[in-house]
Design an enzyme around this catalytic site. Structure first.
Site, PDB file in Angstrom:
ATOM      1  N   ARG A 114       0.811  -1.225   0.000  1.00 23.84           N
ATOM      2  CA  ARG A 114       0.000   0.000   0.000  1.00 23.84           C
ATOM      3  C   ARG A 114       0.846   1.279   0.000  1.00 23.84           C
ATOM      4  O   ARG A 114       0.455   2.283   0.580  1.00 23.84           O
ATOM      5  CB  ARG A 114      -0.966   0.047   1.198  1.00 23.84           C
ATOM      6  CG  ARG A 114      -2.067  -0.988   1.143  1.00 23.84           C
ATOM      7  CD  ARG A 114      -3.215  -0.503   0.255  1.00 23.84           C
ATOM      8  NE  ARG A 114      -4.197  -1.560   0.076  1.00 23.84           N
ATOM      9  CZ  ARG A 114      -5.293  -1.689   0.826  1.00 23.84           C
ATOM     10  NH1 ARG A 114      -5.564  -0.803   1.748  1.00 23.84           N
ATOM     11  NH2 ARG A 114      -6.126  -2.673   0.597  1.00 23.84           N
ATOM     12  N   ARG A 121      -3.567   6.489   0.128  1.00 24.85           N
ATOM     13  CA  ARG A 121      -4.023   7.688   0.827  1.00 24.85           C
ATOM     14  C   ARG A 121      -2.986   8.367   1.706  1.00 24.85           C
ATOM     15  O   ARG A 121      -3.182   9.511   2.123  1.00 24.85           O
ATOM     16  CB  ARG A 121      -5.273   7.358   1.653  1.00 24.85           C
ATOM     17  CG  ARG A 121      -6.510   7.294   0.767  1.00 24.85           C
ATOM     18  CD  ARG A 121      -7.703   6.764   1.521  1.00 24.85           C
ATOM     19  NE  ARG A 121      -7.457   5.373   1.916  1.00 24.85           N
ATOM     20  CZ  ARG A 121      -8.348   4.603   2.546  1.00 24.85           C
ATOM     21  NH1 ARG A 121      -9.522   5.097   2.876  1.00 24.85           N
ATOM     22  NH2 ARG A 121      -8.051   3.358   2.851  1.00 24.85           N
ATOM     23  N   ARG A 156      -6.702  11.423  -7.378  1.00 27.75           N
ATOM     24  CA  ARG A 156      -7.879  10.560  -7.246  1.00 27.75           C
ATOM     25  C   ARG A 156      -9.168  11.363  -7.025  1.00 27.75           C
ATOM     26  O   ARG A 156     -10.264  10.799  -7.069  1.00 27.75           O
ATOM     27  CB  ARG A 156      -7.686   9.617  -6.047  1.00 27.75           C
ATOM     28  CG  ARG A 156      -7.017   8.278  -6.354  1.00 27.75           C
ATOM     29  CD  ARG A 156      -7.905   7.320  -7.120  1.00 27.75           C
ATOM     30  NE  ARG A 156      -9.284   7.260  -6.640  1.00 27.75           N
ATOM     31  CZ  ARG A 156      -9.684   6.614  -5.559  1.00 27.75           C
ATOM     32  NH1 ARG A 156      -8.845   5.949  -4.840  1.00 27.75           N
ATOM     33  NH2 ARG A 156     -10.959   6.638  -5.193  1.00 27.75           N
ATOM     34  N   ASP A 189      -6.591  -3.428  -7.535  1.00 26.61           N
ATOM     35  CA  ASP A 189      -7.164  -4.004  -6.313  1.00 26.61           C
ATOM     36  C   ASP A 189      -7.447  -5.476  -6.566  1.00 26.61           C
ATOM     37  O   ASP A 189      -7.652  -5.881  -7.715  1.00 26.61           O
ATOM     38  CB  ASP A 189      -8.449  -3.282  -5.911  1.00 26.61           C
ATOM     39  CG  ASP A 189      -8.838  -3.636  -4.477  1.00 26.61           C
ATOM     40  OD1 ASP A 189      -8.327  -2.986  -3.552  1.00 26.61           O
ATOM     41  OD2 ASP A 189      -9.607  -4.596  -4.281  1.00 26.61           O
TER      42      ASP A 189
HETATM   43  O1  CP3 Z   1       0.205   0.330  -3.188  1.00 26.59           O
HETATM   44  C1  CP3 Z   1      -0.328  -0.803  -3.242  1.00 26.59           C
HETATM   45  O2  CP3 Z   1      -0.142  -1.681  -2.344  1.00 26.59           O
HETATM   46  C2  CP3 Z   1      -1.068  -1.216  -4.513  1.00 26.59           C
HETATM   47  C3  CP3 Z   1      -2.424  -1.162  -4.495  1.00 26.59           C
HETATM   48  C4  CP3 Z   1      -3.365  -2.116  -3.762  1.00 26.59           C
HETATM   49  C5  CP3 Z   1      -4.674  -1.703  -3.435  1.00 26.59           C
HETATM   50  N1  CP3 Z   1      -5.352  -2.780  -2.960  1.00 26.59           N
HETATM   51  C6  CP3 Z   1      -5.194  -0.349  -3.648  1.00 26.59           C
HETATM   52  C7  CP3 Z   1      -6.331   0.109  -2.814  1.00 26.59           C
HETATM   53  C8  CP3 Z   1      -3.245  -3.458  -3.412  1.00 26.59           C
HETATM   54  C9  CP3 Z   1      -2.033  -4.357  -3.510  1.00 26.59           C
HETATM   55  C10 CP3 Z   1      -4.517  -3.863  -2.900  1.00 26.59           C
HETATM   56  C11 CP3 Z   1      -4.821  -5.238  -2.477  1.00 26.59           C
HETATM   57  C12 CP3 Z   1      -5.973  -5.481  -1.614  1.00 26.59           C
HETATM   58  N2  CP3 Z   1      -7.240  -4.954  -1.688  1.00 26.59           N
HETATM   59  C13 CP3 Z   1      -5.957  -6.429  -0.566  1.00 26.59           C
HETATM   60  C14 CP3 Z   1      -4.775  -7.274  -0.207  1.00 26.59           C
HETATM   61  C15 CP3 Z   1      -3.793  -6.491   0.577  1.00 26.59           C
HETATM   62  C16 CP3 Z   1      -4.177  -6.268   2.000  1.00 26.59           C
HETATM   63  O3  CP3 Z   1      -4.302  -5.097   2.399  1.00 26.59           O
HETATM   64  O4  CP3 Z   1      -4.306  -7.274   2.714  1.00 26.59           O
HETATM   65  C17 CP3 Z   1      -7.229  -6.426   0.015  1.00 26.59           C
HETATM   66  C18 CP3 Z   1      -7.680  -7.263   1.183  1.00 26.59           C
HETATM   67  C19 CP3 Z   1      -8.032  -5.505  -0.715  1.00 26.59           C
HETATM   68  C20 CP3 Z   1      -9.458  -5.162  -0.498  1.00 26.59           C
HETATM   69  C21 CP3 Z   1      -9.600  -3.713  -0.195  1.00 26.59           C
HETATM   70  N3  CP3 Z   1      -9.587  -2.728  -1.169  1.00 26.59           N
HETATM   71  C22 CP3 Z   1      -9.672  -3.064   1.062  1.00 26.59           C
HETATM   72  C23 CP3 Z   1      -9.709  -3.774   2.392  1.00 26.59           C
HETATM   73  C24 CP3 Z   1      -9.702  -1.677   0.832  1.00 26.59           C
HETATM   74  C25 CP3 Z   1      -9.692  -0.546   1.846  1.00 26.59           C
HETATM   75  C26 CP3 Z   1     -11.024   0.103   2.044  1.00 26.59           C
HETATM   76  C27 CP3 Z   1     -10.893   1.396   2.794  1.00 26.59           C
HETATM   77  O5  CP3 Z   1     -11.274   2.430   2.225  1.00 26.59           O
HETATM   78  O6  CP3 Z   1     -10.401   1.387   3.932  1.00 26.59           O
HETATM   79  C28 CP3 Z   1      -9.655  -1.499  -0.565  1.00 26.59           C
HETATM   80  C29 CP3 Z   1      -9.622  -0.210  -1.272  1.00 26.59           C
HETATM   81  C30 CP3 Z   1      -8.297   0.204  -1.768  1.00 26.59           C
HETATM   82  N4  CP3 Z   1      -7.471  -0.592  -2.499  1.00 26.59           N
HETATM   83  C31 CP3 Z   1      -7.684   1.470  -1.597  1.00 26.59           C
HETATM   84  C32 CP3 Z   1      -6.459   1.432  -2.259  1.00 26.59           C
HETATM   85  C33 CP3 Z   1      -5.449   2.539  -2.425  1.00 26.59           C
HETATM   86  C34 CP3 Z   1      -8.300   2.648  -0.861  1.00 26.59           C
HETATM   87  C35 CP3 Z   1      -9.272   3.325  -1.774  1.00 26.59           C
HETATM   88  C36 CP3 Z   1      -9.110   4.794  -1.856  1.00 26.59           C
HETATM   89  O7  CP3 Z   1      -7.979   5.337  -1.845  1.00 26.59           O
HETATM   90  O8  CP3 Z   1     -10.168   5.456  -1.984  1.00 26.59           O
END
Ligand code: CP3
Length: 354
Positions: A36, A40, A49, A85
């Site tokens: 990540r 954010r 974004r 994602d």
């Molecule tokens: O920089 C990175 O690591 C690359 C991008 C990445 C994202 N999601 C972007 C994202 C990666 C590798 C993921 C994988 C992902 N998504 C996982 C596996 C990694 C982990 O954290 O265990 C999981 C379980 C998800 C599912 C998911 N997507 C969650 C739990 C969330 C967070 C929701 C929240 O708002 O708290 C997301 C959304 C997400 N994926 C965001 C990002 C940057 C946040 C969205 C935003 O910025 O509006």
């Protein structure tokens, strides 16, 4: 005139510290990136974004390229992680889902019956042309810095599909696993195809390594992992076995599963902060590199405490067959990004081999 084979993006990254550490080869210094790292915590991320929903931003190659490059420019990390994602390939094959800010992926119609599974198609590269475009553009811009592609593992994806959203206890998922093992196996086999094909698209387009995220599989016992999950994760990883990309396999709370996750076909096993790298290395033996494992909450601690911990992790990592420095889970949104830059520099400085 002798003809030389064209240079591929992977030729340029073959000697990078990240790829070499993943292959348990010697390195100039310990490579570092952060799960990540794009997201954010960065003001420049929040700016680009603005007004664009998460899933839509994942389908715009220009934006994906910019967001993926932001932490590389800012922190000087040793790898980029593709901005996407784990639910993007599910959306691409037609699952009605959204990523709700502050919540995570939410699925409109959860998958719980044979008929639900029958509506989940296999993934082909034609479902995700924007992924190929983004990876090609990115690897051109990254040059010698490796790009890590990724996918969600079958268990973690199944949990979102079966529960309909994020879950603490995974109760419906476990009820399906044990109540209808045949349907569970068929669902996981389909998800392994989808994940494997998604990894393959990224690796074929030029990614230098891949990571399979089984974030929530730490909820399982060893026995259930072996009986109901391991072969499906192995199938996803096997989809890129012929492509010369090191494979990283990560989960949270998976201290008891590390060897089994390695056996599924990984070169590198991700370790969260609950198990020391020294213990992880003992559990894994000489055949795997490790990745991790700074507690993301420690980025909020005073610098001297954080510095001490980073140095300890680097030292423990030097005893492992290969080490990629990372967090034990993702960067928290409120972290001060300057701390990540400072940690990156410290890892590089204190690990430089003479
Ligand atoms: O920089 C990175 O690591 C690359 C991008 C990445 C994202 N999601 C972007 C994202 C990666 C590798 C993921 C994988 C992902 N998504 C996982 C596996 C990694 C982990 O954290 O265990 C999981 C379980 C998800 C599912 C998911 N997507 C969650 C739990 C969330 C967070 C929701 C929240 O708002 O708290 C997301 C959304 C997400 N994926 C965001 C990002 C940057 C946040 C969205 C935003 O910025 O509006």
């Amino acid at each position: 005139m002798p003809t030389t084979a064209p240079t591929t993006p992977r030729d340029l990254t073959r000697d990078s510290d990240l790829v070499r550490a993943a292959r348990r080869q010697d390195v100039g210094r310990t490579p570092v990136w952060f799960m990540r790292q794009a997201g954010r915590s960065l003001p420049e991320y929040r700016a680009v974004r603005e007004g664009i929903p998460m899933l839509e931003s994942c389908m715009r190659p220009e934006l994906v390229t910019e967001i993926t490059l932001q932490p590389v420019r800012r922190h000087g990390v040793d790898a980029a992680i593709f901005f996407s994602d784990i639910v993007v390939p599910l959306k691409a094959v037609g699952v009605d889902l959204d990523i709700v800010p502050g919540v995570g992926p939410v699925v409109a119609a959860p998958v719980r019956t044979r008929a639900d599974l029958d509506r989940l198609p296999e993934l082909t590269p034609d479902h995700v042309p924007y992924i190929t475009d983004a990876v090609e553009q990115l690897t051109r811009e990254l040059g010698p810095t490796p790009l890590i592609g990724f996918a969600g593992a079958p268990f973690t994806l199944a949990s979102y599909l079966v529960e309909g959203g994020p879950s603490k206890n995974h109760e419906r998922t476990k009820a399906l696993m044990h109540g209808d093992p045949e349907l569970w196996a068929d669902l996981c086999a389909r998800l392994a195809q989808i994940s494997g094909a998604f990894l393959r698209v990224q690796a074929s387009a030029g990614a230098s390594a891949v990571q399979l995220f089984d974030s929530w599989v730490g909820a399982l016992s060893r026995a259930d992992y072996v009986a109901h999950v391991q072969r499906h994760s192995a199938a996803a990883l096997a989809a890129v076995a012929d492509l010369d990309v090191p494979r990283i396999h990560f989960g949270v709370g998976t201290g008891e599963l590390l060897d089994l996750m390695g056996e599924a076909g990984a070169d590198v096993v991700g370790v969260d902060f609950r198990v020391s790298l020294a213990d992880a290395t003992r559990r894994l033996g000489p055949s795997y590199a490790v990745q991790g494992n700074l507690d993301p909450a420690l980025l909020f601690a005073p610098w001297p405490a954080l510095e001490r911990r980073v140095r300890e992790i680097v030292e423990e990592g030097r005893q492992a067959p290969g080490h990629i420095f990372n967090l034990g889970h993702g960067v928290l949104p409120d972290v001060d990004p300057d701390v990540l830059t400072r940690v990156t520099a410290l890892v590089h400085e204190c690990s430089t081999r003479s």
